[in-house]
Motif scaffolding. Structure first.
Motif, PDB file in Angstrom:
ATOM      1  N   THR A  78       0.952  -1.076  -0.038  1.00 56.25           N
ATOM      2  CA  THR A  78       0.040  -0.191   0.002  1.00 56.25           C
ATOM      3  C   THR A  78       1.078   1.195   0.110  1.00 56.25           C
ATOM      4  O   THR A  78       1.736   1.176   0.717  1.00 56.25           O
ATOM      5  N   ARG A  79       0.691   2.237  -0.950  1.00 59.72           N
ATOM      6  CA  ARG A  79       1.407   3.544  -1.058  1.00 59.72           C
ATOM      7  C   ARG A  79       0.440   4.504  -0.848  1.00 59.72           C
ATOM      8  O   ARG A  79      -0.715   4.473  -1.411  1.00 59.72           O
ATOM      9  N   THR A  80       1.189   5.682  -0.326  1.00 58.37           N
ATOM     10  CA  THR A  80       0.489   6.917  -0.560  1.00 58.37           C
ATOM     11  C   THR A  80       1.314   7.901  -1.120  1.00 58.37           C
ATOM     12  O   THR A  80       2.710   7.808  -0.882  1.00 58.37           O
ATOM     13  N   GLY A  81       0.675   9.160  -1.596  1.00 54.83           N
ATOM     14  CA  GLY A  81       1.548   9.952  -2.500  1.00 54.83           C
ATOM     15  C   GLY A  81       2.223   9.640  -3.552  1.00 54.83           C
ATOM     16  O   GLY A  81       3.248  10.289  -3.941  1.00 54.83           O
ATOM     17  N   LEU A  82       1.827   8.448  -4.275  1.00 54.73           N
ATOM     18  CA  LEU A  82       2.511   7.949  -5.430  1.00 54.73           C
ATOM     19  C   LEU A  82       1.854   8.630  -6.547  1.00 54.73           C
ATOM     20  O   LEU A  82       0.647   8.361  -6.837  1.00 54.73           O
ATOM     21  N   GLY A  83       2.673   9.009  -7.648  1.00 51.77           N
ATOM     22  CA  GLY A  83       1.862   9.767  -8.684  1.00 51.77           C
ATOM     23  C   GLY A  83       2.019   8.715  -9.895  1.00 51.77           C
ATOM     24  O   GLY A  83       2.669   7.703  -9.963  1.00 51.77           O
TER      25      GLY A  83
END
Length: 198
Positions: A78-83
């Protein structure tokens, strides 16, 4: 805040110049944005998004923690802030979802905006400044990109909606629950998100 980018006319000589000027404006705004602000290009408009409030971030963190704790496939991350580069969302399609779930190693490069093909689920938590995009342009872009699941935590409506089975620019299935209920993420996830923790 949204800044309109020039409309693209079909196959004109200046198309490459138009894309370049939008890219230049996007890059300039990204570089000038204060820390914590995000710049996204969605369906031909540049959106400068202020930092999220604490409630928004708590919900994003809660979903990420539940996914990490309940996933059956240990390779899911799970990633946050990924473009992401979302085809068809705009001329360049640069967006930053609140949450991205994809297999480990899917984004082990130096790019700022990534191909969305390995993404299994994207999530957005609505804010006053982003709700319109989360329910409309971003949803259409994620469907066009073929992202299998879109989890929308709609704070205004007090509900969580899971969209699935993308076809064209829409999702053909949706399941919604009110806050305080659980929503099931089907295979390959096979676990519930408890929205009572929001």
């Amino acid at each position: 805040m949204a800044l309109a980018a020039p409309e693209r006319s079909p196959h004109t000589v200046g198309d490459e110049d138009t894309v370049a000027s939008i890219e230049d404006a996007f890059e300039a705004l990204s570089a000038a944005a204060p820390e914590g602000w995000r710049v996204e290009l969605i369906e031909g408009e540049i959106h400068v998004v202020p930092p999220a409030n604490g409630e928004h971030e708590e919900i994003v963190s809660e979903v990420a923690d539940q996914v990490a704790g309940r996933r059956k496939d240990a390779k899911l991350r799970t990633r946050t802030g990924l473009g992401l580069r979302v085809p068809g969302a705009s001329l360049t399609g640069k967006v930053v979802p609140d949450l991205v779930i994809a297999p480990k190693g899917s984004f082990s490069d130096t790019l700022e905006y990534h191909d969305p093909s390995p993404v299994m689920l994207v999530g957005e938590v609505t804010s006053e400044s982003t709700a319109h995009n989360d329910r409309g342009p971003k949803m259409r872009g994620y469907a066009r990109a073929g992202i299998p699941f879109y989890l929308l935590v709609d704070r205004d409506a007090g509900q969580v909606v899971l969209y699935s089975e993308p076809a064209g620019e829409r999702y053909t299935r949706e399941a919604a629950v009110a806050f305080s209920k659980t929503i099931t993420l089907p295979a390959p996830f096979d676990f519930d998100i408890d929205t009572g923790e929001f």
